[in-house]
Design an enzyme around this catalytic site. Structure first.
Site, PDB file in Angstrom:
ATOM      1  N   HIS A 119     -14.961  -4.220   7.204  1.00 23.47           N
ATOM      2  CA  HIS A 119     -14.176  -3.864   6.019  1.00 23.47           C
ATOM      3  C   HIS A 119     -14.276  -4.906   4.899  1.00 23.47           C
ATOM      4  CE1 HIS A 119     -12.475  -0.617   8.393  1.00 23.47           C
ATOM      5  NE2 HIS A 119     -12.116  -1.487   9.296  1.00 23.47           N
TER       6      HIS A 119
ATOM      7  N   LYS B  75       0.828  -1.202   0.000  1.00 20.92           N
ATOM      8  CA  LYS B  75       0.000   0.000   0.000  1.00 20.92           C
ATOM      9  C   LYS B  75       0.867   1.259   0.000  1.00 20.92           C
ATOM     10  CE  LYS B  75      -4.296  -1.646   2.121  1.00 20.92           C
ATOM     11  NZ  LYS B  75      -4.042  -3.076   2.115  1.00 20.92           N
TER      12      LYS B  75
ATOM     13  N   ARG C 162      -6.390  -8.051  -9.963  1.00 20.25           N
ATOM     14  CA  ARG C 162      -7.073  -9.294 -10.318  1.00 20.25           C
ATOM     15  C   ARG C 162      -8.515  -8.962 -10.659  1.00 20.25           C
ATOM     16  NH1 ARG C 162     -10.263  -9.770  -5.830  1.00 20.25           N
ATOM     17  NH2 ARG C 162      -9.387  -9.108  -3.838  1.00 20.25           N
TER      18      ARG C 162
ATOM     19  N   GLU D 196      -3.277   7.450   7.529  1.00 19.88           N
ATOM     20  CA  GLU D 196      -4.138   8.233   6.658  1.00 19.88           C
ATOM     21  C   GLU D 196      -5.157   8.995   7.483  1.00 19.88           C
ATOM     22  OE1 GLU D 196      -6.006   5.517   3.999  1.00 19.88           O
ATOM     23  OE2 GLU D 196      -4.332   5.474   2.591  1.00 19.88           O
TER      24      GLU D 196
END
Length: 667
Positions: free
Chosen positions: A235, A116, A296, A200
């Site tokens: 999530h 990430k 993907r 973040e």
């Protein structure tokens, strides 16, 4: 095009790839573990190769076993599906070294987007908007705390190599940052082998919008519009739809261009998804931020297929074979609205605990131009504890969101699963709840709508008890046939006839703490049914298998009653009632049945018998332990009484609803 491909996956995605390949004249090779030897994807494929034990790490996650299967079968390419090895750069490289085409992006693109932190650096360089945050290599706790202060509270701590909702903590204030950081690092190290984190800004009530992208080996990249995946639990996505509600053409174009720029930045080839996070005021401000890229095909790709009319698996095969993209951006159009609901074997009322067992009954709505069901199982198959417990993906399409929602509600009401717990009732409440209906979406919708989605249990309606009793009576009559040697014998008839009196039956049922006795008295061509002070005239007929047509006081009901041991799964008026049919003679006048249950509450394995046969026990005494989904469940005595015998031994597998103990309650 390829002559033969190997599918390094299982379940519904393997079945989907097989169907598309067959349409293109491409032969398919399925791989399977011991647990999947009789699975649907194995039955559908042209060939099937075993690759090892049930545990995924010894089978579907073993690159060596899959590559060996590809060599032995003569396949030219490997399709990884999603999950397992689909985003494993080393596996993509190993395929190339073995002379096999990996039907997916280049290993370099997988690697670039696998971290990430590194992905965000690349996106920053490509001009793709990022959530304010820190993605640096300095992982000193004091440095991270300073960066969090600079970003401003609340802050999200994320595992850099994370996924699937693991390794994430939202921190509301500085005082909680240290403990949350340690927790995320521990979980990240255990789950991903790296404790590297990024920070973040935590957006309040964010929406999760992703864009489908596609690239070919000639350097062309385009997008296939967006999907809204905001409805999530822990999530993990629950419902997806396309297009994203409230998104105007200008915002849609901006998202699409950013997604294409992200794909170009890593030389992307094949199907991929660029995920963005947006604020609630996105429709006004147009502000959106890159979150990550999935290298993907996504589980939710069918909604994109429904609104574009394209087959993304076909595109994958053609691009992997070296063909250019079939269309340019201007030729891709968006038509109507589609939604996808993931049907899982899980129990939402018990924290979405996965459920295992045999699918005694599986009935999906009929497919059409408006409705599609992608599944990897059929009635009689088993949901095992080894893999994701998805039963199917239910996808609907119509001209607009309102019509598509109506179709989804209707489809869920007709979807019937017995043998395992399912989330169908939960999904029905979800698509009907006011927030979802008016597209007031964010990733915390399920939590904030808890009162609607997880209501307090309501008493079982009298109609359900009566319907269950009527179904049992109809089945008894159907089982009673004249014998070959005496076809006219009255002893073979169960028409309720008695000399000088009307015949009657009393049927006992239980549902959790509820217990009712339904009295049925013959009346003409039906039965007078009485329960809990209610009375109704009932009649009906068995249609096909477990399906019935029931009539109660003139109202006709389409119903299904599935028997699994003593358990009865009654599907009536869009509701699923799980009842136990109790034999009062066997249970010493019903005492045991009224006070508790000695039926298996779920499929599992007997791992311990805690008393000896013949033992006298008090009410609540532990009798045996059942293991299901790696959790232990103690079965206790429902009343004081005698343990006459155990019906299963240690190590035996038990289906849901099976009687576990011969028990005689004390008077």
């Amino acid at each position: 095009m390829f002559e033969k491909i190997l599918i390094a996956n299982r379940g519904e995605i393997a079945c989907r790839i097989i169907r598309t390949a067959r349409r293109l004249g491409v032969r398919t090779v399925a791989v399977y573990s011991e647990a999947d030897a009789g699975s649907r994807h194995v039955r559908l494929a042209d060939e099937a190769v075993p690759i090892g034990p049930s545990e995924a790490r010894f089978s579907y996650l073993s690159a060596e076993r899959i590559l060996d299967a590809a060599r032995r079968s003569g396949a030219q390419a490997v399709h990884p599906g999603y999950g397992f090895l689909s985003e494993n750069a080393a596996f993509a490289e190993a395929c190339a070294e073995a002379g096999l085409v990996f039907i997916g992006p280049p290993a370099a693109a997988i690697r670039a987007m696998g971290s990430k932190a590194e992905a965000k650096k690349l996106m920053d360089q490509a001009g793709v908007p990022l959530v304010p945050g820190y993605h640096g290599d300095d992982q000193d706790a004091a440095r991270l705390a300073r960066e969090a202060e600079a970003i401003g509270w609340p802050v999200m701590i994320k595992a850099s190599a994370g996924g699937g909702g693991k390794g994430m903590r939202a921190v509301q204030e500085a005082a909680a940052f240290g403990a949350a950081l340690e927790a995320v690092k521990r979980e990240a190290a255990a789950s991903f082998g790296s404790d590297h984190v990024l920070l973040e800004k935590y957006l309040q009530r964010p929406r999760h919008i992703e864009v489908q992208v596609f690239g070919d080996t000639q350097g062309h990249v385009l997008h296939l519009f967006e999907r809204d995946c905001s409805v999530q639990r822990r999530h993990q996505k629950v419902l997806e739809e396309s297009p994203a509600p409230g998104l105007d053409p200008t915002r849609r174009e901006a998202l699409g261009k950013a997604a294409v720029a992200a794909a170009r930045a890593v030389g992307y080839v094949g199907a991929g998804t660029v995920e963005f996070i947006v604020d609630q005021d996105f429709a006004q401000t147009g502000a959106f931020y890159f979150m990550e890229m999935n290298t993907r095909l996504q589980v939710e790709h069918p909604v994109t297929e429904m609104v574009t009319g394209l087959d993304l698996v076909e595109w994958q095969l053609r691009v992997a074979a070296g063909e250019p993209l079939p269309l340019v951006q201007e030729q891709v159009s968006l038509n109507g609205h589609a939604l996808e609901a993931r049907i899982y074997a899980e129990d939402p009322e018990r924290g979405f605990l996965p459920s295992t067992g045999r699918l005694h009954h599986l009935s999906a709505p009929t497919e059409s131009a408006h409705l599609r069901v992608d599944t990897g199982v059929e009635q009689g198959d088993e949901i095992t504890p080894y893999y994701d417990p998805m039963i199917a993906k239910l996808i609907v399409w119509d001209e607009d969101r309102g019509r598509a929602l109506a179709r989804m509600r209707q489809a869920l009401a007709s979807y019937r699963v017995a043998g395992v717990a399912s989330n169908i009732a939960f999904l029905s409440r979800l698509v009907a709840c006011p927030s979802f209906d008016r597209a007031d979406l964010d990733t915390a919708l399920i939590e904030r709508e808890g009162a609607v989605l997880f209501p307090d249990p309501i008493p079982t309606p009298a109609e359900a008890w009566m319907a269950a009793a009527l179904a049992e009576l109809l089945r008894e009559e159907a089982r009673t046939l004249p014998t070959a040697d005496d076809p006219g014998s009255p002893w073979n008839l169960r028409d309720g006839w008695r000399a000088n009196a009307a015949g009657s039956r009393v049927l006992h049922f239980r549902r959790g703490d509820e217990a009712e006795a339904v009295t049925g008295r013959r009346q003409g061509d039906g039965w007078r049914l009485e329960v809990a002070g209610r009375s109704a005239f009932g009649r009906g007929q068995i249609l096909d298998g477990d399906d019935l047509r029931l009539e109660l006081d003139g109202r006709v009901h389409g119903a299904t009653l599935v028997a699994a041991g003593a358990r009865r799964h009654l599907f009536l008026d869009g509701h699923h009632h799980v009842l136990d049919h109790v034999d009062p003679l066997h249970h010493a006048g019903g005492a045991a049945a009224s006070d508790g249950s000695l039926l298996a509450p779920m499929p599992g394995k007997v791992i311990a018998l805690l008393v000896a046969a013949g033992a006298e026990v008090d009410k609540g005494a532990p009798l045996l332990i059942l293991e299901a989904m790696k959790m232990e469940h103690t079965i206790a005595a429902p009343a004081a009484g005698l343990v006459k015998a155990f019906r299963f031994a240690v190590g035996d597998q038990v289906e849901e609803g099976r009687e576990l103990v011969d028990f005689e309650a004390r008077p």
